[in-house]
Design a protein around this motif. Structure first.
Motif, PDB file in Angstrom:
ATOM      1  N   PHE B 100     -30.339  28.076  13.549  1.00 21.89           N
ATOM      2  CA  PHE B 100     -29.347  27.821  14.370  1.00 21.89           C
ATOM      3  C   PHE B 100     -28.767  29.480  14.936  1.00 21.89           C
ATOM      4  CE2 PHE B 100     -30.808  23.998  13.257  1.00 21.89           C
ATOM      5  CZ  PHE B 100     -31.186  23.427  14.707  1.00 21.89           C
ATOM      6  N   GLY B 101     -28.599  30.104  13.831  1.00 19.59           N
ATOM      7  CA  GLY B 101     -27.831  31.620  13.230  1.00 19.59           C
ATOM      8  C   GLY B 101     -27.518  31.732  15.572  1.00 19.59           C
ATOM      9  N   GLY B 102     -29.195  32.273  16.202  1.00 25.36           N
ATOM     10  CA  GLY B 102     -29.005  32.839  17.522  1.00 25.36           C
ATOM     11  C   GLY B 102     -28.056  31.941  18.160  1.00 25.36           C
ATOM     12  N   ALA B 103     -28.058  30.944  17.819  1.00 24.17           N
ATOM     13  CA  ALA B 103     -26.715  29.724  19.094  1.00 24.17           C
ATOM     14  C   ALA B 103     -26.223  29.813  18.118  1.00 24.17           C
ATOM     15  CB  ALA B 103     -27.475  28.351  18.854  1.00 24.17           C
ATOM     16  N   GLY B 104     -24.952  30.402  17.366  1.00 24.11           N
ATOM     17  CA  GLY B 104     -23.918  30.378  17.402  1.00 24.11           C
ATOM     18  C   GLY B 104     -23.654  29.774  16.229  1.00 24.11           C
ATOM     19  N   LEU B 105     -24.508  29.188  15.414  1.00 21.88           N
ATOM     20  CA  LEU B 105     -23.724  29.123  13.321  1.00 21.88           C
ATOM     21  C   LEU B 105     -24.108  29.802  12.893  1.00 21.88           C
ATOM     22  CD1 LEU B 105     -23.805  26.334  12.217  1.00 21.88           C
ATOM     23  CD2 LEU B 105     -26.738  26.577  11.556  1.00 21.88           C
ATOM     24  N   GLN B 106     -23.015  30.053  12.161  1.00 19.33           N
ATOM     25  CA  GLN B 106     -22.556  31.081  10.873  1.00 19.33           C
ATOM     26  C   GLN B 106     -21.621  29.972   9.579  1.00 19.33           C
ATOM     27  OE1 GLN B 106     -22.849  34.414  10.932  1.00 19.33           O
ATOM     28  NE2 GLN B 106     -23.153  34.062   8.986  1.00 19.33           N
ATOM     29  N   PHE B 107     -22.842  30.410   8.691  1.00 21.39           N
ATOM     30  CA  PHE B 107     -22.273  29.808   7.283  1.00 21.39           C
ATOM     31  C   PHE B 107     -21.921  30.874   6.546  1.00 21.39           C
ATOM     32  CE2 PHE B 107     -25.776  27.284   7.437  1.00 21.39           C
ATOM     33  CZ  PHE B 107     -25.745  25.300   6.724  1.00 21.39           C
ATOM     34  N   VAL B 108     -20.571  30.993   6.075  1.00 25.77           N
ATOM     35  CA  VAL B 108     -19.797  31.596   4.508  1.00 25.77           C
ATOM     36  C   VAL B 108     -20.427  30.700   3.874  1.00 25.77           C
ATOM     37  CG1 VAL B 108     -18.542  32.746   4.293  1.00 25.77           C
ATOM     38  CG2 VAL B 108     -18.871  32.486   6.919  1.00 25.77           C
ATOM     39  N   GLY B 109     -20.727  31.288   2.497  1.00 26.49           N
ATOM     40  CA  GLY B 109     -20.545  30.534   0.925  1.00 26.49           C
ATOM     41  C   GLY B 109     -19.313  31.453   0.440  1.00 26.49           C
ATOM     42  N   ILE B 110     -18.344  30.547  -0.445  1.00 31.45           N
ATOM     43  CA  ILE B 110     -17.078  31.352  -0.763  1.00 31.45           C
ATOM     44  C   ILE B 110     -17.620  30.568  -2.195  1.00 31.45           C
ATOM     45  CG2 ILE B 110     -14.526  31.055  -1.942  1.00 31.45           C
ATOM     46  CD1 ILE B 110     -14.272  30.261   1.702  1.00 31.45           C
ATOM     47  N   ALA B 111     -17.814  31.394  -3.071  1.00 31.21           N
ATOM     48  CA  ALA B 111     -18.299  31.283  -5.112  1.00 31.21           C
ATOM     49  C   ALA B 111     -17.456  31.242  -5.774  1.00 31.21           C
ATOM     50  CB  ALA B 111     -19.177  32.344  -4.985  1.00 31.21           C
ATOM     51  N   ILE B 112     -17.312  30.084  -6.421  1.00 29.77           N
ATOM     52  CA  ILE B 112     -16.240  30.025  -7.409  1.00 29.77           C
ATOM     53  C   ILE B 112     -16.396  30.295  -8.474  1.00 29.77           C
ATOM     54  CG2 ILE B 112     -14.379  28.486  -8.664  1.00 29.77           C
ATOM     55  CD1 ILE B 112     -14.321  28.768  -5.433  1.00 29.77           C
ATOM     56  N   ASP B 113     -16.454  32.064  -7.989  1.00 28.42           N
ATOM     57  CA  ASP B 113     -17.716  32.121  -9.834  1.00 28.42           C
ATOM     58  C   ASP B 113     -17.869  33.727 -10.075  1.00 28.42           C
ATOM     59  OD1 ASP B 113     -19.929  32.203 -10.768  1.00 28.42           O
ATOM     60  OD2 ASP B 113     -20.976  31.059  -9.882  1.00 28.42           O
ATOM     61  N   GLU B 114     -18.624  34.518 -10.895  1.00 27.82           N
ATOM     62  CA  GLU B 114     -18.170  35.827 -11.044  1.00 27.82           C
ATOM     63  C   GLU B 114     -19.581  36.870  -9.703  1.00 27.82           C
ATOM     64  OE1 GLU B 114     -18.560  36.760 -14.730  1.00 27.82           O
ATOM     65  OE2 GLU B 114     -17.065  34.742 -15.258  1.00 27.82           O
ATOM     66  N   VAL B 115     -19.100  38.123  -9.378  1.00 30.80           N
ATOM     67  CA  VAL B 115     -20.363  38.572  -8.541  1.00 30.80           C
ATOM     68  C   VAL B 115     -21.313  38.872  -9.515  1.00 30.80           C
ATOM     69  CG1 VAL B 115     -19.228  40.818  -8.926  1.00 30.80           C
ATOM     70  CG2 VAL B 115     -20.680  40.011  -7.420  1.00 30.80           C
ATOM     71  N   ASP B 116     -21.301  39.251 -10.468  1.00 32.29           N
ATOM     72  CA  ASP B 116     -22.608  39.338 -11.448  1.00 32.29           C
ATOM     73  C   ASP B 116     -23.076  38.641 -11.497  1.00 32.29           C
ATOM     74  OD1 ASP B 116     -21.793  41.641 -11.580  1.00 32.29           O
ATOM     75  OD2 ASP B 116     -21.259  41.640 -13.701  1.00 32.29           O
ATOM     76  N   LYS B 117     -22.695  36.730 -11.106  1.00 31.50           N
ATOM     77  CA  LYS B 117     -23.680  35.691 -11.528  1.00 31.50           C
ATOM     78  C   LYS B 117     -24.013  35.368 -10.148  1.00 31.50           C
ATOM     79  CE  LYS B 117     -22.381  33.732 -15.836  1.00 31.50           C
ATOM     80  NZ  LYS B 117     -20.622  33.424 -16.116  1.00 31.50           N
ATOM     81  N   VAL B 118     -23.835  35.574  -8.652  1.00 31.09           N
ATOM     82  CA  VAL B 118     -23.829  34.936  -7.968  1.00 31.09           C
ATOM     83  C   VAL B 118     -24.907  36.242  -7.556  1.00 31.09           C
ATOM     84  CG1 VAL B 118     -23.203  35.089  -5.497  1.00 31.09           C
ATOM     85  CG2 VAL B 118     -21.779  34.433  -7.357  1.00 31.09           C
ATOM     86  N   ARG B 119     -24.798  37.753  -7.531  1.00 34.70           N
ATOM     87  CA  ARG B 119     -26.193  37.975  -6.688  1.00 34.70           C
ATOM     88  C   ARG B 119     -27.537  37.505  -7.121  1.00 34.70           C
ATOM     89  NH1 ARG B 119     -23.564  43.239  -8.266  1.00 34.70           N
ATOM     90  NH2 ARG B 119     -22.259  43.595  -6.873  1.00 34.70           N
ATOM     91  N   PRO B 120     -27.756  37.671  -8.460  1.00 34.27           N
ATOM     92  CA  PRO B 120     -28.920  36.896  -8.948  1.00 34.27           C
ATOM     93  C   PRO B 120     -29.413  36.601  -7.877  1.00 34.27           C
ATOM     94  CG  PRO B 120     -27.965  37.352 -10.690  1.00 34.27           C
ATOM     95  CD  PRO B 120     -26.975  38.390  -9.696  1.00 34.27           C
ATOM     96  N   PHE B 121     -28.398  34.855  -8.066  1.00 37.32           N
ATOM     97  CA  PHE B 121     -29.093  33.906  -7.361  1.00 37.32           C
ATOM     98  C   PHE B 121     -29.321  33.852  -5.993  1.00 37.32           C
ATOM     99  CE2 PHE B 121     -27.907  29.748  -5.238  1.00 37.32           C
ATOM    100  CZ  PHE B 121     -28.816  29.092  -6.003  1.00 37.32           C
ATOM    101  N   ALA B 122     -28.239  34.668  -5.439  1.00 40.32           N
ATOM    102  CA  ALA B 122     -28.176  35.234  -3.533  1.00 40.32           C
ATOM    103  C   ALA B 122     -29.908  35.491  -4.072  1.00 40.32           C
ATOM    104  CB  ALA B 122     -27.583  35.720  -3.457  1.00 40.32           C
TER     105      ALA B 122
END
Lengths: 153, 185
Positions: B100-122
């Motif tokens: 649905f991105g093309g139709a105007g949907l945008q997800f945004v994740g806000i991590a209550i976390d450290e960037v070093d943990k977020v990056r590998p999971f992403a």
């Protein structure tokens, strides 16, 4: 009508979920001048991660790293095998020196989740305990201090 | 007796009635406020405005203002790597974003976390939408948006008009997510 719509929209239902400090009730009791027992009463349907638990004393040294009970193994696709603790968890803390007659602060860090599908951030709680002098009877268990800030504002 | 001048007893009685009415009003307002939560109208616009006014760093340290997605159907998901239910629902978010991105949907994740943990999971699950690093301050923000228990995952969906359309504590079921998104796009 609008007043009721948001309640229905709130996923697993905030009303049924407990705030972290009630889902994971911490208390501590002195056993003697150099032994303290920290206790978690974990509500049904909630669990704590064993590896995320930390026990320390703010103003005293522990004789050894505390032994935590074994938990039930959960396979986590990201973290691998993790152990979770449910029900009652008692951890004995042995001080390096006898501190009978003094007050010590037990500092506990924990992190857990609800089976309903939510997790709570790690929380650090403190319990201040008076340790009995030799021959004195230890006092009753002390609940962790309530948060200064209410979750319900 | 009734026509007589007000005695001190009568004044007291009137005082008590007025006081009781005032207390009832205050209590009514208080309870009304507690139960209104996130809904339509002005309140939902104010909450969405508060959310759209923030800026947080992404995983590369670049500041991202949420306001840049104003006008889209915006799904803001508060999550953390230490939260298994959060991680479990994210592959579906990736699929829905693709669809649905093309139709105007945008997800945004806000991590209550450290960037070093977020990056590998992403990287592991191939997240295709911006992940911002929130820290504990973002948790407090989620509280002001209705996350009374400060638990995760917590998701808030803002419609194109800039109003909160849905708030969810706990995982969003696939069908539920698709139904809400379908209605708003």
């Amino acid at each position: 009508m609008l007043l009721f719509a948001p309640v229905a929209a709130l996923g697993v239902g905030q009303a049924e979920l407990l705030p972290a400090e009630r889902a994971f009730e911490l208390s501590a009791a002195a056993r003697d001048g150099r032994t303290v027992a920290a206790r978690f009463a974990i509500a049904d349907g909630y669990y704590l991660y064993r590896d995320r638990m930390e026990f320390a004393l703010a103003d005293a040294t522990l004789a050894a790293a505390p032994e935590l009970p074994r938990g039930k193994v959960k396979d986590d696709p990201f973290f691998g095998r993790v152990e979770v603790l449910r029900g009652e968890v008692i951890v004995e803390l042995r001080l390096a020196q006898d501190r009978g007659g003094e007050t010590v602060r037990v500092v506990v860090t924990s992190q857990g989740c609800a089976d309903a599908g939510v997790c709570y951030p790690a929380q650090r709680q403190t319990v201040a305990l008076s340790l009995p002098k030799p021959g004195e009877r230890p006092g009753p268990p002390v609940e962790a201090a309530p948060r200064r800030k209410s979750w319900f504002n | 007796m009734n026509a007589g001048p007000p005695t001190s007893k009568r004044v007291l009685r009137i005082g008590v009635v007025v006081l009781a009415a005032a207390l009832a009003l205050v209590l009514g307002l208080y309870l009304g406020q507690r139960h209104s939560g996130v809904g339509g109208g002005q309140d939902s616009r104010e909450r969405a405005s508060a959310l759209l006014a923030i800026a947080l760093p992404d995983v590369d340290g670049r500041e991202q203002a949420l306001g840049q997605w104003r006008g889209k159907v915006l799904v803001v998901n508060f999550w953390a790597t230490w939260c298994a239910p959060c991680r479990e629902e994210m592959p579906e978010f990736v699929r829905v974003q693709t669809e649905f991105g093309g139709a105007g949907l945008q997800f945004v994740g806000i991590a209550i976390d450290e960037v070093d943990k977020v990056r590998p999971f992403a990287a592991q699950i191939g997240v295709n939408y911006p992940l911002l690093i929130g820290g504990y301050g973002a948790m407090e923000l989620s509280k002001s948006l209705g996350n009374r228990l400060l638990a995760l995952p917590f998701t808030i969906i803002v419609n194109r008009a800039g109003e909160v359309a849905h708030t969810q504590l706990g995982p969003l079921r696939d069908a539920q997510l698709r139904s809400i998104v379908g209605r708003l796009l």
